[in-house]
Write a protein that holds these residues in place. Structure first.
Motif, PDB file in Angstrom:
ATOM      1  N   GLN A 267       0.844  -1.195   0.000  1.00 30.07           N
ATOM      2  CA  GLN A 267       0.000   0.000   0.000  1.00 30.07           C
ATOM      3  C   GLN A 267       0.872   1.234   0.000  1.00 30.07           C
ATOM      4  O   GLN A 267       1.726   1.410   0.873  1.00 30.07           O
ATOM      5  CB  GLN A 267      -0.931   0.008   1.215  1.00 30.07           C
TER       6      GLN A 267
ATOM      7  N   GLN B 168      -3.370   5.480  -0.940  1.00 36.03           N
ATOM      8  CA  GLN B 168      -3.870   4.618  -1.997  1.00 36.03           C
ATOM      9  C   GLN B 168      -4.436   3.339  -1.394  1.00 36.03           C
ATOM     10  O   GLN B 168      -4.203   3.017  -0.234  1.00 36.03           O
ATOM     11  CB  GLN B 168      -2.760   4.284  -2.992  1.00 36.03           C
TER      12      GLN B 168
ATOM     13  N   THR C 101     -11.333   1.760  -3.711  1.00 37.20           N
ATOM     14  CA  THR C 101     -10.156   2.596  -3.458  1.00 37.20           C
ATOM     15  C   THR C 101     -10.161   3.177  -2.056  1.00 37.20           C
ATOM     16  O   THR C 101      -9.140   3.690  -1.603  1.00 37.20           O
ATOM     17  CB  THR C 101     -10.091   3.745  -4.473  1.00 37.20           C
TER      18      THR C 101
END
Lengths: 116, 112
Positions: A38, A42, B104
């Protein structure tokens, strides 16, 4: 909920060295473990899926020789970042789920890797 | 088109407000739906897990799934500053790999 322990929570290493991250399911048998990366702000990027006793399945674009995954038992999977470089610096997270299809996945605390 | 779409926010609400978080998806094979909460620099924490269409309530949280519209929601009642986090929807078709497809994430800030 089920507990997944990830260790270490943070690590700093020199460029060119290797780092191993452990992921353990503490109170259930995890036939499948997932490794994510990650970047700041994001979402999770799946790197690979590992099933106990078999080779990991890597997502497209993930170098299997660089990110070595071992899932030797139903409670332990490891991710080794080999010959780490500064661009490998990131937040790595594992998750684990039990055998049943559709099982929820439980996440570890994450490991912040900084390569200097 | 992404398999799962989620408004990234940020979403800012006053304390006590009702928060609605949503995801849409395109794969009709998805049957299992989850909501995770992620605090900064931590791993995601499972909040809600539902199978197929319907509602599920747990304390201040309610998850809704509408498979006909390919739309899922998470409602947070009486929001608290401690609810400030990123909320991720995830879903699976229940196949052998059990792979989750994530949205997301929506960044939520609850102002005291």
């Amino acid at each position: 909920g089920a507990v997944v322990s990830q260790h270490p929570s943070w690590v700093i290493c020199k460029s060119g060295t290797s780092v191993k991250i452990e992921c353990r399911s503490l109170d259930f048998q995890a036939t499948t473990m997932f490794w994510y990366r990650q970047f700041p702000k994001q979402s999770l990027m799946l790197m690979a899926t590992s099933n106990e006793g078999s080779k990991a399945t890597y997502e497209q674009g993930v170098e299997k020789d660089k990110f070595l995954i071992n899932h030797a038992s139903l409670t332990l999977s490891t991710l080794t970042v080999t010959s780490a470089h500064p661009e490998d610096s990131s937040f790595y997270i594992c998750s684990a789920s039990s055998f049943r299809g559709g099982s929820a996945a439980f996440f570890g605390q994450g490991t912040r890797l900084t390569v200097v | 088109q992404k398999e799962v779409e989620q408004d990234p926010g940020p979403l800012s609400v006053p304390e006590g407000a009702i928060v609605s978080l949503n995801c849409t998806y395109s794969n009709s094979a998805f049957q299992y739906f989850m909501w995770y909460r992620q605090y900064s620099r931590k791993g995601p924490e499972l909040l809600m897990y539902t199978y197929s269409s319907g509602n599920k309530e747990d304390g201040r949280f309610t998850a809704q799934v509408d498979k006909s519209s390919k739309y899922i929601s998470l409602f947070i009642r009486d929001s608290q500053p401690s609810d400030s986090a990123t909320y991720l929807c995830a879903m699976s078709d229940g196949g052998a790999t059990n792979k989750l497809i994530f949205g997301t994430g929506t960044l939520l800030a609850v102002q005291p």
